[in-house]
Enzyme design. Structure first.
Site, mmCIF file in Angstrom:
data_model
loop_
_atom_site.group_PDB
_atom_site.id
_atom_site.type_symbol
_atom_site.label_atom_id
_atom_site.label_comp_id
_atom_site.label_asym_id
_atom_site.label_seq_id
_atom_site.Cartn_x
_atom_site.Cartn_y
_atom_site.Cartn_z
ATOM 1 N N ASP A 147 -3.169 10.426 -8.602
ATOM 2 C CA ASP A 147 -1.867 10.592 -9.119
ATOM 3 C C ASP A 147 -2.096 10.118 -10.677
ATOM 4 O O ASP A 147 -0.836 10.079 -11.196
ATOM 5 C CB ASP A 147 -0.783 10.070 -8.316
ATOM 6 C CG ASP A 147 -0.194 10.636 -7.173
ATOM 7 O OD1 ASP A 147 -0.676 11.738 -6.953
ATOM 8 O OD2 ASP A 147 0.550 10.102 -6.639
ATOM 9 N N ASP A 178 -6.871 1.083 -0.440
ATOM 10 C CA ASP A 178 -6.396 1.166 -1.906
ATOM 11 C C ASP A 178 -7.606 1.195 -2.740
ATOM 12 O O ASP A 178 -8.933 1.020 -2.310
ATOM 13 C CB ASP A 178 -5.769 -0.098 -2.218
ATOM 14 C CG ASP A 178 -4.259 0.200 -1.537
ATOM 15 O OD1 ASP A 178 -3.905 1.146 -1.050
ATOM 16 O OD2 ASP A 178 -3.402 -0.914 -1.334
ATOM 17 N N ASP A 218 -9.048 -0.598 -4.940
ATOM 18 C CA ASP A 218 -9.760 -1.781 -5.614
ATOM 19 C C ASP A 218 -10.696 -2.468 -4.175
ATOM 20 O O ASP A 218 -11.179 -3.294 -4.019
ATOM 21 C CB ASP A 218 -9.041 -3.052 -5.960
ATOM 22 C CG ASP A 218 -7.855 -3.410 -5.021
ATOM 23 O OD1 ASP A 218 -7.248 -2.350 -4.508
ATOM 24 O OD2 ASP A 218 -7.721 -4.632 -4.764
ATOM 25 N N ASP A 241 3.823 1.344 4.391
ATOM 26 C CA ASP A 241 2.911 1.045 5.314
ATOM 27 C C ASP A 241 3.524 0.240 6.827
ATOM 28 O O ASP A 241 3.400 0.473 7.988
ATOM 29 C CB ASP A 241 1.756 0.089 5.014
ATOM 30 C CG ASP A 241 2.214 -1.070 3.868
ATOM 31 O OD1 ASP A 241 3.556 -1.053 3.853
ATOM 32 O OD2 ASP A 241 1.646 -1.739 3.284
#
Length: 530
Positions: A135, A194, A196, A288
């Site tokens: 995005d 995610d 990282d 989540d």
């Protein structure tokens, strides 16, 4: 601290108009203190004491459960014969199709790490799809991410690079749109990392077999391994808090079959369960947790694998950490507001499970914990110094918080020498979290604020352009008025205690005021020049 029933301060004489005004203020304060202020403050002490005991009971209960689990060696995931399941899967060669989703937004520092780790997962190449959901608004960065995907595709990895024209729904919207792609219809499970996060190559072999062996299982959650925990004091203190979350809260929820939330990453979902629960929703900033609660109400089960960790990066700048904590505090409170009736009226789960979700998971851990730390320890107890008529039981003021603190900190034994700093740090952050919690409960401004946590790319090696020192950011970005105001309040209470009281409570007040001032001026964490 002793029970506070102390004498009025002795007034020092003075002369002039200033002394007269000062004397009038003292007289007015004494006139309203006993009949008005003291009763209200005493009620606040009782209310906060009740909340403190609720948190104390919850912490002691979880400590008892985790001790039993460890002594009996009955962690839930150990009952699965993982090695036998892996051998059977390899022998039959019936590997399920797995989708790996990596949502990202302007992740300049870490996109190579995350894509590389996902593409390095050990699984049959024809049974895995790596889906990069980008995005990013930086067009140059988009090109770089796409080139990285093409590089891995040239090596035979099935990588799909997906973009959107808008960030509708933020992370939840990206994950939802990613599941709508035609090639996802073949997939049975979806893994989320995610940007990282760097899973080990055997991650799928240590998670997917759980789902294959139990059709009632919807989620397999791994814990996090903080590779930059030693970067600065801010990351060390975060590690202490998050270690308790994984080692105790997640483990207890899984072992007692009650409930624990999805952490948004480092987890594997059964796509059927995800669809049955209504899919991803963007009504809060904790999509989540929203999904996990809805799946639990549908009767799906979760398992937490405590011996499987995934490397990731903690926010090392105070600005990034504040934004993250706002989202993590505001989102659960807002979700609690939205789902309270739904949980109460659910008929598919037991009364015990509904009680656990409403009372323990949401009310005590996500609301009471923030309020009791901020209001009781930072406002009410210091105020008792100014109002000697208020009775403050030593048990509530000292022993209860000490027990809670020890139970939290014992999960990170290597950082026990930082316990004092952790207490002061958590007290300061509790004010910020309590503010965010109120915003979530009231659905006020910033309730849906979503700021992606800034990563510095320190998961692999130190960055040459990242340094500790004086920040070169704008003054307005470093000054936090609420923290400075609280620091002034605590400093005043400390001076008052030194002048008019006969105890040593001022020691705590001075340390806590100093912590508020340090964080109020943004002098904590790693500073990165603009």
């Amino acid at each position: 601290m002793r029970n506070l029933v102390l004498k009025d301060p002795v007034l020092i004489g003075g002369s002039g108009d200033g002394a007269v005004v000062s004397e009038n203020i003292r007289l007015a304060w004494r006139q309203v203190r006993a009949p008005i202020v003291a009763p209200l403050l005493q009620v606040a002490v009782y209310v906060c004491a009740a909340m403190s005991l609720m948190l104390f009971v919850e912490r002691v209960y979880m400590a008892a459960v985790i001790i039993c689990v460890k002594l009996l060696r009955r962690k839930r995931y150990t009952k699965y014969k993982l090695d036998a399941m892996k051998q059977e899967l390899e022998a039959s060669n019936t590997h399920p199709m797995v989708l790996v989703q990596i949502p990202m937004y302007n992740e300049k520092e870490v996109y190579r790490l995350s894509i590389g780790a996902a593409c390095g997962l050990s699984w049959p190449s024809d049974k895995i799809i790596i889906q990069v959901l980008d995005d990013s608004t930086d067009m140059i960065l988009r090109e770089l991410v796409e080139l990285e995907c093409e590089r891995w595709a040239s090596k035979g990895v099935n990588v799909k690079y997906e973009t959107r024209n808008s960030r509708n729904g933020y992370k939840a919207g990206a994950l939802r749109d990613g599941l709508k792609k035609h090639y996802v219809r073949e997939c049975e499970y979806v893994v989320i990392f995610d940007a990282d996060f760097q899973p080990e190559p055997d991650f799928l072999w240590r998670t997917v077999p759980f789902l294959l062996s139990n059709p009632e299982l919807a989620l397999v959650q791994a814990r996090w391994n903080f590779v930059n925990a030693d970067e600065c004091l801010l990351t060390r203190l975060q590690e202490m808090s998050l270690d308790y979350h994984f080692s105790v809260e997640q483990e207890v929820g899984s072992s007692t079959y009650s409930f624990f939330g999805f952490n948004g990453t480092a987890g594997v979902w059964r796509i059927q369960a995800l669809a049955d629960s209504g899919g991803w929703k963007d009504r809060t900033t904790v999509e989540d947790m929203d999904l996990a609660v809805r799946a639990s109400l549908k009767g799906w089960k979760f398992v937490f694998v405590g011996d499987l960790s995934v490397k990731n990066e903690l926010p090392s700048t105070f600005k990034a950490y504040r934004y993250q904590q706002h989202r993590w505090s505001c989102g659960p409170a807002n979700l609690f507001r939205k789902m309270f009736k739904e949980i109460i009226n659910c008929k598919r789960v037991s009364v015990w499970k509904k009680f656990h979700v409403i009372y323990a998971f949401f009310f005590v851990r996500k609301i009471v914990a923030h309020f009791v730390t901020s209001i009781f320890y930072c406002i009410v107890i210091p105020a008792c110094v100014l109002v000697p008529e208020v009775h403050l039981p030593k048990f509530i003021a000292i022993y209860v918080p000490s027990t809670i603190t020890i139970l939290n900190a014992v999960c990170t034994p290597r950082s026990l020498h930082l316990l004092l700093f952790w207490i002061l740090f958590e007290n300061v952050m509790s004010v910020h979290r309590a503010k965010a919690t109120i915003i979530g409960l009231l659905e006020a401004n910033r309730v849906n604020e979503w700021v992606v946590t800034e990563k510095l790319g320190t998961t692999g090696k130190p960055k040459p352009n990242t340094k500790l020192g004086r920040p070169r950011s704008r003054i307005g970005e470093r000054i936090h008025v609420l923290e400075l105001f609280m620091g002034l309040y605590l400093f005043y209470c400390a001076i008052y205690n030194i002048m008019f009281r006969h105890d040593h409570f001022y020691v705590y007040l001075l340390f806590q005021a100093g912590a508020f001032f340090i964080m109020g001026f943004g002098c904590v964490g790693t500073f990165v020049p603009n």
